[in-house]
Design a protein around this motif. Structure first.
Motif, mmCIF file in Angstrom:
data_model
loop_
_atom_site.group_PDB
_atom_site.id
_atom_site.type_symbol
_atom_site.label_atom_id
_atom_site.label_comp_id
_atom_site.label_asym_id
_atom_site.label_seq_id
_atom_site.Cartn_x
_atom_site.Cartn_y
_atom_site.Cartn_z
ATOM 1 N N LEU A 365 0.866 -1.180 0.000
ATOM 2 C CA LEU A 365 0.000 0.000 0.000
ATOM 3 C C LEU A 365 0.902 1.228 0.000
ATOM 4 C CD1 LEU A 365 -2.993 -0.684 0.442
ATOM 5 C CD2 LEU A 365 -2.790 0.237 2.742
ATOM 6 N N CYS A 366 0.652 2.186 -0.890
ATOM 7 C CA CYS A 366 1.450 3.417 -0.918
ATOM 8 C C CYS A 366 0.526 4.607 -0.735
ATOM 9 C CB CYS A 366 2.190 3.562 -2.248
ATOM 10 S SG CYS A 366 3.408 2.290 -2.573
ATOM 11 N N LYS A 367 0.679 5.308 0.364
ATOM 12 C CA LYS A 367 -0.159 6.496 0.592
ATOM 13 C C LYS A 367 0.156 7.548 -0.463
ATOM 14 C CE LYS A 367 -1.552 9.732 4.246
ATOM 15 N NZ LYS A 367 -1.409 10.979 3.488
ATOM 16 N N TYR A 368 1.432 7.597 -0.812
ATOM 17 C CA TYR A 368 1.864 8.552 -1.845
ATOM 18 C C TYR A 368 3.035 7.935 -2.584
ATOM 19 C CZ TYR A 368 4.834 9.229 2.164
ATOM 20 O OH TYR A 368 5.641 8.989 3.237
ATOM 21 N N THR A 369 3.243 8.409 -3.820
ATOM 22 C CA THR A 369 4.447 8.023 -4.568
ATOM 23 C C THR A 369 5.223 9.316 -4.793
ATOM 24 O OG1 THR A 369 3.238 8.211 -6.653
ATOM 25 C CG2 THR A 369 3.328 6.035 -5.629
ATOM 26 N N GLY A 370 5.662 9.559 -6.018
ATOM 27 C CA GLY A 370 6.331 10.820 -6.330
ATOM 28 C C GLY A 370 7.818 10.798 -6.056
ATOM 29 N N SER A 371 8.459 11.936 -6.288
ATOM 30 C CA SER A 371 9.904 12.039 -6.057
ATOM 31 C C SER A 371 10.233 13.459 -5.620
ATOM 32 C CB SER A 371 10.660 11.681 -7.349
ATOM 33 O OG SER A 371 10.177 12.439 -8.432
ATOM 34 N N ARG A 372 11.404 13.637 -5.009
ATOM 35 C CA ARG A 372 11.862 14.936 -4.507
ATOM 36 C C ARG A 372 10.777 15.629 -3.677
ATOM 37 N NH1 ARG A 372 13.139 13.951 -9.363
ATOM 38 N NH2 ARG A 372 11.316 15.070 -10.138
ATOM 39 N N GLY A 373 10.389 14.996 -2.575
ATOM 40 C CA GLY A 373 9.392 15.610 -1.699
ATOM 41 C C GLY A 373 7.977 15.379 -2.179
ATOM 42 N N LYS A 374 7.666 14.127 -2.546
ATOM 43 C CA LYS A 374 6.320 13.715 -2.967
ATOM 44 C C LYS A 374 5.873 14.381 -4.268
ATOM 45 C CE LYS A 374 4.642 12.778 1.765
ATOM 46 N NZ LYS A 374 3.485 12.864 2.670
ATOM 47 N N GLY A 375 6.813 14.997 -5.004
ATOM 48 C CA GLY A 375 6.457 15.679 -6.252
ATOM 49 C C GLY A 375 5.706 14.755 -7.197
ATOM 50 N N GLY A 376 4.549 15.201 -7.681
ATOM 51 C CA GLY A 376 3.769 14.428 -8.642
ATOM 52 C C GLY A 376 2.874 13.372 -8.024
ATOM 53 N N ALA A 377 2.854 13.276 -6.687
ATOM 54 C CA ALA A 377 2.030 12.249 -6.036
ATOM 55 C C ALA A 377 0.622 12.772 -5.783
ATOM 56 C CB ALA A 377 2.660 11.844 -4.709
ATOM 57 N N SER A 378 -0.332 11.830 -5.634
ATOM 58 C CA SER A 378 -1.680 12.288 -5.294
ATOM 59 C C SER A 378 -1.884 12.292 -3.778
ATOM 60 C CB SER A 378 -2.745 11.437 -5.985
ATOM 61 O OG SER A 378 -3.079 10.302 -5.223
ATOM 62 N N ASP A 379 -1.050 11.615 -3.029
ATOM 63 C CA ASP A 379 -1.072 11.575 -1.557
ATOM 64 C C ASP A 379 -2.480 11.356 -0.998
ATOM 65 O OD1 ASP A 379 -0.268 11.569 1.051
ATOM 66 O OD2 ASP A 379 0.732 13.519 1.000
ATOM 67 N N GLY A 410 15.325 8.861 -5.347
ATOM 68 C CA GLY A 410 14.628 8.896 -6.638
ATOM 69 C C GLY A 410 13.144 8.894 -6.402
ATOM 70 N N GLY A 411 12.431 8.007 -7.095
ATOM 71 C CA GLY A 411 10.986 7.930 -6.897
ATOM 72 C C GLY A 411 10.292 7.514 -8.165
ATOM 73 N N GLY A 412 8.980 7.681 -8.185
ATOM 74 C CA GLY A 412 8.209 7.287 -9.359
ATOM 75 C C GLY A 412 6.773 7.715 -9.200
ATOM 76 N N GLY A 413 6.008 7.498 -10.262
ATOM 77 C CA GLY A 413 4.598 7.880 -10.230
ATOM 78 C C GLY A 413 3.731 6.776 -10.795
ATOM 79 N N THR A 414 2.423 6.950 -10.671
ATOM 80 C CA THR A 414 1.454 5.979 -11.179
ATOM 81 C C THR A 414 0.306 6.777 -11.805
ATOM 82 O OG1 THR A 414 0.088 5.932 -9.187
ATOM 83 C CG2 THR A 414 1.997 4.460 -9.231
ATOM 84 N N VAL A 415 -0.796 6.079 -12.111
ATOM 85 C CA VAL A 415 -1.965 6.782 -12.653
ATOM 86 C C VAL A 415 -2.765 7.475 -11.552
ATOM 87 C CG1 VAL A 415 -2.147 5.133 -14.575
ATOM 88 C CG2 VAL A 415 -3.548 4.797 -12.515
ATOM 89 N N ALA A 416 -2.367 7.293 -10.282
ATOM 90 C CA ALA A 416 -3.177 7.778 -9.159
ATOM 91 C C ALA A 416 -3.543 9.254 -9.291
ATOM 92 C CB ALA A 416 -2.445 7.537 -7.838
ATOM 93 N N ALA A 417 -2.558 10.084 -9.645
ATOM 94 C CA ALA A 417 -2.804 11.522 -9.698
ATOM 95 C C ALA A 417 -3.890 11.863 -10.721
ATOM 96 C CB ALA A 417 -1.510 12.262 -10.042
ATOM 97 N N TYR A 418 -3.916 11.124 -11.821
ATOM 98 C CA TYR A 418 -4.897 11.437 -12.880
ATOM 99 C C TYR A 418 -6.304 11.017 -12.481
ATOM 100 C CZ TYR A 418 -0.347 11.748 -14.974
ATOM 101 O OH TYR A 418 0.961 12.062 -15.190
#
Ligand code: MN
Ligand code: MN
Length: 465
Positions: A365-379, A410-418
């Protein structure tokens, strides 16, 4: 209470999934994983995953959705978006004004796409030039057998399907330098050792007899024409993808792991789809499963998760009940089902062990993804995480909390934000993967099966507001 009781009461000490899973579930887990491996072997591209997904859905009684069709509880429909994205729904007993329970995974995976003008000859060897798709580590794609899958669209409107390299068919390969001459190359950083323009597929070496000029290239093109009926100019309207020539296989003496190409994110896509197939009768909330394309390059385009094709499909369902789309979406829940990084003791320094997903500890389970301080995450909101904890625990889906590596690594993203941008409550969860984005990735069977159970729990337990 004594100290032991206190300890159990107030501390959270995760246990290996094998110490938690009832012994009686082992057979179901193994059967599930055999189905998953077969799905991987049938789907090496997003198009093949859609084709195989539809084949399985129709066998389960799903019908193609036609705009305006009457729908009742328990009806099973699907929408094929341009052959690259699949949307499935099982209509719930409650109205769509109560929202929908969505699982959103992606079925595109990193690979080497052919360029529009790919075929050339150099030094009497024929090659195909590629443009890599998604975040690959280029050095991993040399000296492994590759297959060529995809389509060639001809000017007359017909489409030729290509799956070159299956079974005992010939394979393709990108060569690397021999170590004897690799001294200078070996001093380069890993990222520069192999460049994008060196990812050229070797496709032939025999010259066409009696010809002059690029005789090897001509021979290759002649063979392609004889086998598939397309010409060099037709590469311009083709989507051909070089993918690893490897079948999904058990890994480890205990067969506890699965090695394959494309776990990211077909491992969640299959779980989301299979859990939908296994629903008994109509769920309370309408269940929606999305297998999206283009996640690896930003979820863009008509078949990526940002597409209006999603909103159109849900709005069409809503129209059948006279429910405004916005009412449905604001009450919806989405599990953004995508893989996460599994802790790898070989590379321990990029992970923060207390907050990393571990192999065999269940769906991550990931509350948030993103990189450099949760950048790009939907949290996701704390309330959503609590809801997920509850429904997973209540339904025996073993889960763990995860972040993708160290904060600064580093980090990464998913479709969550969209999905969240659409006013849908969204939470990330997925299978932990070793060597993510490599041509051959590894996951654990227990984690695969628990992700399937998690998806089923989402469909069957609508969020209560
Ligand atoms: Mn992914
Ligand atoms: Mn990925």
């Amino acid at each position: 209470m004594d100290n032991k009781a206190w300890k159990e009461q107030v501390l959270c000490e995760p246990k290996n999934g094998y110490d938690r899973m009832p012994e009686g579930e082992r057979a179901a887990m193994n059967a599930y994983c055999e189905g998953y491996k077969a799905f991987l072997d049938a789907g090496k591209t997003e198009r093949e995953c859609v084709t195989e997904g539809i084949r399985q859905a129709e066998a389960q009684g799903f019908k193609p959705y036609v705009r305006g069709m009457a729908l009742k509880a328990g009806d099973k429909v699907y929408k094929n978006n341009r052959g690259k994205m699949l949307l499935l729904a099982v209509i719930g007993s409650e109205g769509l004004d109560k929202g929908v329970q969505i699982t959103a995974a992606h079925i595109d995976s990193p690979r080497l796409d052919l360029k529009p003008t790919p075929l050339y000859e150099d030094s009497e060897l024929a090659y195909l030039k590629t443009h890599y798709y998604g975040g690959i580590r280029k050095y991993q794609w040399v000296t492994i057998p590759l297959e060529l899958h995809g389509v060639v669209a001809l000017k007359d409107g017909s489409v030729v399907t290509v799956a070159l390299g299956e079974g005992d068919e010939p394979k393709l390969v990108v060569n690397d330098l021999l170590p004897h001459l690799g001294g200078e190359q070996s001093k380069k950083p890993l990222s520069d050792g192999i460049t994008g323009e060196q990812l050229n597929l070797l496709v032939g070496s025999e010259p066409l007899a009696g010809e002059e000029g690029d005789r090897v290239k001509l021979q290759v093109m002649k063979l392609l024409y004889e086998k598939y009926g397309f010409t060099e100019g037709d590469f311009i309207s083709a989507e051909l993808e070089a993918v690893p020539a490897v079948k999904a296989t058990d890994i480890g003496l205990d067969r506890s792991l699965i090695g394959a190409y494309g776990h990211d994110d077909r491992v969640c896509g299959y779980a989301a789809m299979k859990a939908m197939f296994d629903l008994e009768g109509a769920p309370a909330r309408t269940a929606v499963c999305i297998l999206a394309d283009k996640e690896e390059i930003g979820s863009v385009g008509v078949s990526g998760m940002q597409t209006a094709a999603f909103d159109t499909f849900i709005e069409d369902l809503c129209d059948s009940q006279g429910v405004p789309l916005r009412v449905c979406l604001e009450n919806a829940f989405c599990l953004s089902a995508d893989v996460t990084a599994a802790f790898d003791p070989n590379f321990a320094d990029v992970y923060e062990k207390r907050n990393s997903a571990r192999v065999n500890y269940g769906v991550g389970l990931c509350k948030y993804t993103g990189s450099r301080g949760k950048g790009g995450a939907s949290d996701a909101a704390a309330e959503l995480v609590a809801y997920a904890r509850r429904i997973f625990d209540d339904n025996g889906a073993i889960w763990q909390m995860a972040e993708l590596g160290k904060v600064d690594a580093g980090g990464g993203g998913t479709v969550a934000a969209y999905m969240a941008n659409r006013n849908i409550d969204t939470l990330d969860a997925g299978v932990p993967v070793l060597a993510m984005h490599a041509p051959f990735e590894v996951v654990s069977k227990l984690d695969c099966y628990m992700t399937y159970k998690a998806m089923k729990a989402v469909y069957e337990n609508g969020i209560v507001r």
